[in-house]
Design a protein around this motif. Structure first.
Motif, PDB file in Angstrom:
ATOM      1  N   LEU A 134       0.793  -1.111   0.162  1.00 44.15           N
ATOM      2  CA  LEU A 134      -0.054   0.170  -0.074  1.00 44.15           C
ATOM      3  C   LEU A 134       0.824   1.176  -0.153  1.00 44.15           C
ATOM      4  CD1 LEU A 134      -2.839  -1.194   2.574  1.00 44.15           C
ATOM      5  CD2 LEU A 134      -2.872  -1.070  -0.055  1.00 44.15           C
ATOM      6  N   ALA A 418     -11.741  -3.129  -1.988  1.00 38.89           N
ATOM      7  CA  ALA A 418     -12.449  -1.825  -2.036  1.00 38.89           C
ATOM      8  C   ALA A 418     -12.355  -1.435  -3.340  1.00 38.89           C
ATOM      9  CB  ALA A 418     -12.180  -0.718  -0.921  1.00 38.89           C
ATOM     10  N   TYR A 429      -3.267  10.399  -0.353  1.00 40.49           N
ATOM     11  CA  TYR A 429      -2.447   9.631   0.308  1.00 40.49           C
ATOM     12  C   TYR A 429      -0.875   9.858   0.122  1.00 40.49           C
ATOM     13  CZ  TYR A 429      -6.040   6.277   1.053  1.00 40.49           C
ATOM     14  OH  TYR A 429      -7.300   5.535   1.379  1.00 40.49           O
ATOM     15  N   SER A 434       1.594   8.244   3.211  1.00 44.19           N
ATOM     16  CA  SER A 434       1.354   6.720   3.496  1.00 44.19           C
ATOM     17  C   SER A 434       1.676   6.350   1.953  1.00 44.19           C
ATOM     18  CB  SER A 434      -0.014   6.345   4.055  1.00 44.19           C
ATOM     19  OG  SER A 434      -1.005   6.939   2.943  1.00 44.19           O
TER      20      SER A 434
ATOM     21  N   GLN B  30      -9.967  18.399   4.687  1.00 44.84           N
ATOM     22  CA  GLN B  30      -9.134  18.008   3.697  1.00 44.84           C
ATOM     23  C   GLN B  30      -9.115  17.115   2.706  1.00 44.84           C
ATOM     24  OE1 GLN B  30      -9.016  17.617   6.927  1.00 44.84           O
ATOM     25  NE2 GLN B  30      -7.505  15.910   7.443  1.00 44.84           N
ATOM     26  N   GLN B  31     -10.250  16.499   3.162  1.00 46.80           N
ATOM     27  CA  GLN B  31     -10.843  14.915   2.271  1.00 46.80           C
ATOM     28  C   GLN B  31     -12.175  15.854   1.679  1.00 46.80           C
ATOM     29  OE1 GLN B  31      -8.939  12.315   2.181  1.00 46.80           O
ATOM     30  NE2 GLN B  31      -7.492  12.761   3.562  1.00 46.80           N
ATOM     31  N   PRO B  32     -12.052  16.260   0.530  1.00 43.36           N
ATOM     32  CA  PRO B  32     -12.997  16.903   0.028  1.00 43.36           C
ATOM     33  C   PRO B  32     -14.529  16.232  -0.289  1.00 43.36           C
ATOM     34  CG  PRO B  32     -11.441  16.955  -1.460  1.00 43.36           C
ATOM     35  CD  PRO B  32     -10.780  16.498  -0.344  1.00 43.36           C
ATOM     36  N   ASP B  33     -14.266  14.978  -0.305  1.00 47.99           N
ATOM     37  CA  ASP B  33     -15.645  14.017  -0.625  1.00 47.99           C
ATOM     38  C   ASP B  33     -16.115  13.976   0.798  1.00 47.99           C
ATOM     39  OD1 ASP B  33     -13.306  12.454   0.414  1.00 47.99           O
ATOM     40  OD2 ASP B  33     -14.153  10.494  -0.273  1.00 47.99           O
ATOM     41  N   PRO B  85      -5.671   9.896   9.177  1.00 49.10           N
ATOM     42  CA  PRO B  85      -6.484   8.747   8.911  1.00 49.10           C
ATOM     43  C   PRO B  85      -7.220   7.793   9.678  1.00 49.10           C
ATOM     44  CG  PRO B  85      -4.194   8.995   7.859  1.00 49.10           C
ATOM     45  CD  PRO B  85      -4.135   9.739   9.010  1.00 49.10           C
ATOM     46  N   THR B 141     -19.113   2.339   2.513  1.00 47.86           N
ATOM     47  CA  THR B 141     -18.325   2.367   1.697  1.00 47.86           C
ATOM     48  C   THR B 141     -17.077   3.085   1.723  1.00 47.86           C
ATOM     49  OG1 THR B 141     -20.251   2.411   0.377  1.00 47.86           O
ATOM     50  CG2 THR B 141     -18.173   3.291  -0.707  1.00 47.86           C
ATOM     51  N   ARG B 142     -17.213   4.242   2.490  1.00 46.45           N
ATOM     52  CA  ARG B 142     -15.962   5.113   2.868  1.00 46.45           C
ATOM     53  C   ARG B 142     -15.083   4.539   3.838  1.00 46.45           C
ATOM     54  NH1 ARG B 142     -12.155   7.656   2.359  1.00 46.45           N
ATOM     55  NH2 ARG B 142     -11.863   9.625   2.034  1.00 46.45           N
ATOM     56  N   LYS B 144     -14.805   1.347   4.463  1.00 44.42           N
ATOM     57  CA  LYS B 144     -13.917   0.274   3.607  1.00 44.42           C
ATOM     58  C   LYS B 144     -12.907   0.745   2.782  1.00 44.42           C
ATOM     59  CE  LYS B 144     -16.209  -3.471   1.735  1.00 44.42           C
ATOM     60  NZ  LYS B 144     -16.953  -4.340   0.855  1.00 44.42           N
ATOM     61  N   GLN B 145     -13.179   2.047   2.260  1.00 37.45           N
ATOM     62  CA  GLN B 145     -11.898   2.466   1.255  1.00 37.45           C
ATOM     63  C   GLN B 145     -10.790   2.999   2.116  1.00 37.45           C
ATOM     64  OE1 GLN B 145     -13.241   6.118  -0.897  1.00 37.45           O
ATOM     65  NE2 GLN B 145     -11.102   6.768  -0.864  1.00 37.45           N
ATOM     66  N   ALA B 146     -11.044   3.433   3.200  1.00 38.94           N
ATOM     67  CA  ALA B 146     -10.221   4.186   3.805  1.00 38.94           C
ATOM     68  C   ALA B 146      -9.425   3.242   4.875  1.00 38.94           C
ATOM     69  CB  ALA B 146     -10.710   5.208   4.973  1.00 38.94           C
ATOM     70  N   PRO B 148      -7.690  -0.016   4.937  1.00 42.27           N
ATOM     71  CA  PRO B 148      -6.367  -0.673   4.673  1.00 42.27           C
ATOM     72  C   PRO B 148      -5.441   0.343   4.858  1.00 42.27           C
ATOM     73  CG  PRO B 148      -7.978  -1.272   3.049  1.00 42.27           C
ATOM     74  CD  PRO B 148      -8.690  -0.243   3.591  1.00 42.27           C
ATOM     75  N   GLN B 149      -5.493   1.638   4.162  1.00 44.66           N
ATOM     76  CA  GLN B 149      -4.490   2.329   4.245  1.00 44.66           C
ATOM     77  C   GLN B 149      -4.098   3.092   5.462  1.00 44.66           C
ATOM     78  OE1 GLN B 149      -3.089   2.650   1.278  1.00 44.66           O
ATOM     79  NE2 GLN B 149      -1.435   4.234   1.426  1.00 44.66           N
ATOM     80  N   VAL B 153      -0.759   1.517   6.632  1.00 46.83           N
ATOM     81  CA  VAL B 153       0.371   1.845   6.308  1.00 46.83           C
ATOM     82  C   VAL B 153       0.669   3.356   6.899  1.00 46.83           C
ATOM     83  CG1 VAL B 153       1.625   2.776   4.149  1.00 46.83           C
ATOM     84  CG2 VAL B 153      -0.168   1.302   3.999  1.00 46.83           C
ATOM     85  N   ALA B 154      -0.442   3.875   7.305  1.00 45.62           N
ATOM     86  CA  ALA B 154      -0.477   5.565   7.715  1.00 45.62           C
ATOM     87  C   ALA B 154       0.320   5.412   9.283  1.00 45.62           C
ATOM     88  CB  ALA B 154      -1.800   6.065   7.872  1.00 45.62           C
ATOM     89  N   GLU B 155       0.785   6.476   9.383  1.00 46.06           N
ATOM     90  CA  GLU B 155       1.518   6.544  10.586  1.00 46.06           C
ATOM     91  C   GLU B 155       0.628   7.325  11.946  1.00 46.06           C
ATOM     92  OE1 GLU B 155       5.152   8.649   9.436  1.00 46.06           O
ATOM     93  OE2 GLU B 155       5.736   6.801   8.347  1.00 46.06           O
TER      94      GLU B 155
END
Lengths: 818, 155
Positions: A134, A418, A429, A434, B30-33, B85, B141-142, B144-146, B148-149, B153-155
């Protein structure tokens, strides 16, 4: 013939239902005559999405011109100004990238391939070890070849296993794909260019075809200038040549306020219901959702639409009557819808109109959701963007197992938990840190993505290692950590597919300059260096040539709507490109989809279970199965909502971006053609005469245009845009300019909930005059940017080209009178 | 008749959900959606509250505090957002919890409306239930998208 002055060339009008006459357009560089040409090499034009068949002229190992292929079903020999003047000049430009570059002490310096590739794989390996797949993102193009996309798709989805793959197709064509999936269950252009010859009316929605697909527009002109012309209806906030033709043919030009397309579409849909122009029996048999749609559009009376959109209620009624009462209607759609507020819902509404009348799958009754770029379609097909190869459904375990079997990898390697990550989210990202490895090929997001200042910050920051692969040191390449020199069109072999599914083979005509390599060879070198293996320990990617890659892709397409199994390089060397599906049932290809009114919506077959058009929420498999679509198309509607940024006292005008006829994308190629560049050398903005007068601005004055995100300083064209709106061409970058003239400095970071296509046409702005001009704006006079002031000298001065009539061949899939 | 308790619950839960959508949207702008969809979804809940008003005028509404049973589970809503995140993920999840409270409330109200043969209330309860499903679907939906990252991965 000067094709700068005469964009569409001479007319060849012909009656309805007859074959479009052939005419061969040709351009050879200065001083070259036909007898000088050593050989002509098979290809197709790469400078818009139309996909015109052409031959490349080669002399002494250089590409020196092009001519249209009279036998090709797409263009019948014609080429447009971009294709004629822009196809070859860039190739021997002195500023081509010929060696890899790596960043040393902040500067990009030349190096050899081993060093550059070692740097790429070192970072790639380290991040895969430390953070996993990822951490990797790939951002591609709408201008590579099918073989390159498919190879990258396998690397990304089966080798690395990252969902973060997208193309700039997200900016140009994502809504076309998304709208097909929502309505018909899978991507795939229903219509054909041959519908032009058989229709009674043509609706162009946000599609300035006269500038974006000039050859297709000349095909339409050859019908509208005949004795029995179709009626044109144009939806566009500018008075484009399409709008003028609408008026000339007794049609309608509807100019809705920017951000109100869906209200207009809901109004047209309501008129069909209100006037009984619905084929109730066909709708009952072949569609789902008519009652919900009727309820959604009920509030959109002509008067209500007039209030929201600023169009005349009677004009709306007239347009609806043309749609509702014409025998055969062709609809085309482009960025005016795709890059605008409520994009997918508006594009889907075009399908709804056709479905309500059963106008699909029959000659003359087609839908062309256009693409912005020549190979965008292949990115969608092969899955190098936010799709899976072969229009497979990421949410369908059986589809994932098929791919896992094809590639011999663990299904869990293939990211399918997803939706694949869309371009704007990939950037987000990277911004968060990330994604630490981003590989950008054949595209220039520093110019083309919205809110340029933000994109520059992300790409130039030290949180993300950026690899850029391109022909030139673009605005984006300047920000990279490693730059890889790529071979371009004519310097490599591969296939690509145009808007109406027609596949062409483009063969290598000349050697690339210096150490430049094809994108395919670069991806293969990365795969070898990373040593990606399948479950049996064999190399994951076993092909070495473009033709072998094509054969691998052919297997991936088997049994899917996008079936290439009947195609081969040998077959594609024939007289014409061939539209998919090509298989045992259709060995010569398929001109038109859905002739049996059976759509790919069955739950086990479809590419998506669909979405809520308002929010983008996914429909689940159970919900989809409960509807039992079983080949019926979906009628889906949504209410209009106000755009995400509206005018205010501070920013009283609406800002919209778009294209000009002489430039393509970020001008990487077209700016290197003298004829094209002289015709539109630098950026400008367009104002309506009324707004210009109110602001004290005259033609050619230098103005500042500001939005909440940035500003540009450019010359003003007082032109054809509707009052209250400001138009800027998006092509122009800003390398070294301060202040910049780049249109995307002003645009917003916001996207469609379903297609995730950014809304380049939603922003508020203000315009102030800086000083008097010293001449007219550098905007062409020949098309949508025509000046209000007739005294501006006309745009002309293109190099000489020829156009000669030839006998019209018999085209497969183009039957003429039936 | 105890319906007034549930009308109060629907009123308060929808208002809390609307306010919380706005807090989460603005807080993650900062996440416009997220920003724009949360605004749209807040609007749905606002609309339900508005349409509930005439029905409340007929039946009244009774706060839990007045009821015999003490309220055990408080859904106070989100007054501020978390950062990063994972923070986004948790905020969306909180909205989902609030949304399911709203949805089951409308399910219960719809049952009562049928018992009362109150067509206005039944129509509102079914409409609101359907829109709550749209809110929950988007949140799902959102997330599920967010996820994994954010989690891997995110810190």
């Amino acid at each position: 013939m000067d094709r700068i002055a005469d964009i569409w060339g001479p007319r060849t009008p012909h009656p309805r239902g007859t074959v479009w006459p052939a005419r061969v357009d040709q351009y050879l560089a200065d001083g070259i005559t036909e007898s000088d040409v050593d050989r002509w090499v098979l290809s197709a034009c790469l400078l818009c999405s139309n996909g015109c068949g052409c031959d490349i002229a080669v002399k002494d190992g250089r590409m020196v011109g092009v001519r249209g292929r009279a036998t090709d079903v797409v263009n019948h020999g014609r080429l447009g100004p971009k294709g004629l003047y822009g196809s070859t000049a860039w190739a021997h430009s002195p500023d081509r990238l010929t060696r890899p570059l790596v960043r040393e002490n902040g500067e990009l310096v030349e190096t050899d391939w081993d060093t550059a590739m070692a740097r790429v794989t070192e970072v790639s390996r380290r991040l895969l070890d430390e953070k996993g797949p990822l951490s990797h993102g790939f951002y591609t193009s709408g201008q590579l070849f099918l073989e390159e996309y498919y190879t990258l798709a396998v690397i990304g989805k089966a080798g690395i296993g990252t969902p973060h793959m997208d193309g700039n197709t997200r900016l140009c064509t994502a809504t076309a794909a998304a709208s097909f999936k929502e309505s018909f269950g899978a991507d795939g252009q229903p219509g054909s260019y041959t519908d032009i010859e058989h229709c009674d009316a043509i609706f162009l929605y946000g599609h300035n075809m006269a500038e974006t697909q000039t050859v297709l527009w000349s095909r339409i002109l050859d019908r509208t200038r005949a004795a029995d012309p179709p009626v044109i209806v144009c939806v566009d906030p500018r008075r484009t040549p399409v709008a003028a033709e609408a008026e000339r043919t007794g049609g309608v030009h509807l100019a809705p306020r920017v951000g109100t397309n869906l209200a207009l579409m809901n109004g047209l849909t309501r008129e069909l219901f209100a006037n009984g122009w619905v084929d109730e029996e066909w709708v009952a048999r072949h569609t789902l959702g008519v009652d919900d749609l009727r309820a959604v559009v009920e509030p959109y009376t002509p008067d209500e639409v007039a209030r929201i959109c600023g169009v005349d209620a009677d004009d709306l009624r007239r347009a609806a009557r043309i749609f509702g009462t014409s025998g055969a209607v062709l609809s085309t759609v482009l960025q005016g819808f795709y890059q605008s507020h409520q994009a997918t819902a508006s594009a889907v509404a075009v399908h709804n109109l056709h479905l309500l009348r059963g106008l699909i799958g029959r000659p003359g009754s087609g839908i062309l959701q256009m693409n912005g770029q020549p190979t965008a379609q292949n990115n969608r097909e092969t899955g190098a963007d936010g799709d899976l190869p072969g229009f497979r459904n990421w949410d369908n375990e059986t589809h994932i197992r098929e791919l896992a079997g094809l590639w011999n990898v663990d299904p869990l390697t293939i990211p399918h938990w997803a939706p694949p990550t869309h371009a704007m989210q990939i950037m987000s990202y990277a911004e968060e840190g990330s994604i630490g490895f981003l590989w950008i090929s054949a595209t220039n997001p520093a110019v083309s993505m919205p809110e340029s200042a933000r994109i520059r910050r992300i790409l130039s920051g030290d949180r993300c290692f950026v690899v850029v692969q391109d022909l030139f040191l673009t605005e984006t390449a300047r920000l990279a950590d490693v730059v890889l020199p790529a071979a371009g069109w004519g310097e490599k072999t591969g296939t690509f597919t145009n808007v109406n599914r027609t596949v062409h083979l483009s063969e290598q005509a000349v050697e690339p300059p210096g150490e430049a390599r094809s994108d395919l060879d670069i991806f293969l070198a990365y795969a070898r260096a990373m040593d990606f293996r399948d479950a049996a320990g064999e190399p994951l990617i076993r092909w070495r040539t473009a033709e072998e890659a094509f054969e691998a892709w052919r297997e991936a397409s088997r049994g899917r709507p996008v079936d290439y199994t009947g195609l081969s390089y040998a077959k594609l060397r024939g007289p014409t490109g061939i539209p998919w599906p090509v298989n045992e049932d259709a060995p010569e290809g398929t001109d038109r989809l859905y002739t049996d009114a059976v759509f790919p919506t069955a739950t086990d077959y479809c590419e998506t279970y669909g979405h809520d058009l308002l929010t983008g929420a996914s429909v689940t498999e159970q919900e989809h199965r409960a509807l039992r679509p079983d080949g019926r198309a979906f009628l889906k509607g949504a209410a209009w909502t106000p755009p995400h940024e509206e005018t205010s006292d501070e920013y009283p005008l609406l800002y919209t971006t778009g294209r000009t006829v002489y430039q393509f994308h970020t001008r990487t190629k077209t700016s290197r053609s003298r004829s094209l560049n002289d015709a539109a050398p630098e950026s400008w903005v367009e104002l309506s005469p009324a707004d210009a007068a109110g602001l004290g601005i005259a033609e050619g004055d230098l103005v500042r245009v500001e939005s909440p995100r940035g500003s540009i300083e450019v010359k003003a064209r007082v032109g054809q845009v509707m009052p209250g709106a400001v138009f800027a061409p998006f092509h122009y970058g800003s390398a070294g300019d301060d202040p910049p003239g780049q249109a995307n400095e002003l645009t917003m970071t916001v996207w469609d909930p379903v297609s995730k296509q950014p809304y380049f046409k939603t922003a508020a702005c203000r315009v102030t005059k800086l000083r008097d001009g010293d001449g007219p704006a550098p905007a062409p006079t020949t098309a949508g940017s025509a000046p209000a002031d007739a005294g501006v000298p006309p745009t002309e001065g293109g190099a000489a080209t020829t156009s000669r009539s030839v006998p019209t061949p018999a085209y497969p899939n183009d039957p003429g009178v039936s | 008749m105890q319906l007034a308790i549930y009308l109060a619950l629907a009123h308060r839960a929808e208002q809390t959900l609307a306010d919380s959508f706005r807090v989460v949207g603005e807080g993650h702008a900062q996440q416009p959606d997220v920003l724009f969809t949360c605004r749209t979804l807040a609007g749905m809940s606002d609309d339900h509250v508005r349409r509930l008003a005439p029905i409340v005028r007929r039946y009244g509404e009774r706060d839990d505090a007045d009821a015999d049973e003490p309220e055990r589970l408080h859904a106070a809503g989100l007054a501020e957002v978390r950062s990063g995140p994972v923070g986004l993920l948790r905020d969306l999840q909180d909205l989902h919890v609030l949304g399911t409270l709203v949805q089951t409330t409308w399910t219960v109200v719809a049952q009562a409306a049928q018992g009362l043969r109150d067509r206005d209330l039944l129509e509102l309860a079914q409409h609101a239930n359907g829109e709550t499903s749209r809110q929950l679907s988007w949140l799902n939906t959102r997330m599920k998208q967010a996820a994994p990252q954010a989690l891997v991965v995110a810190e």
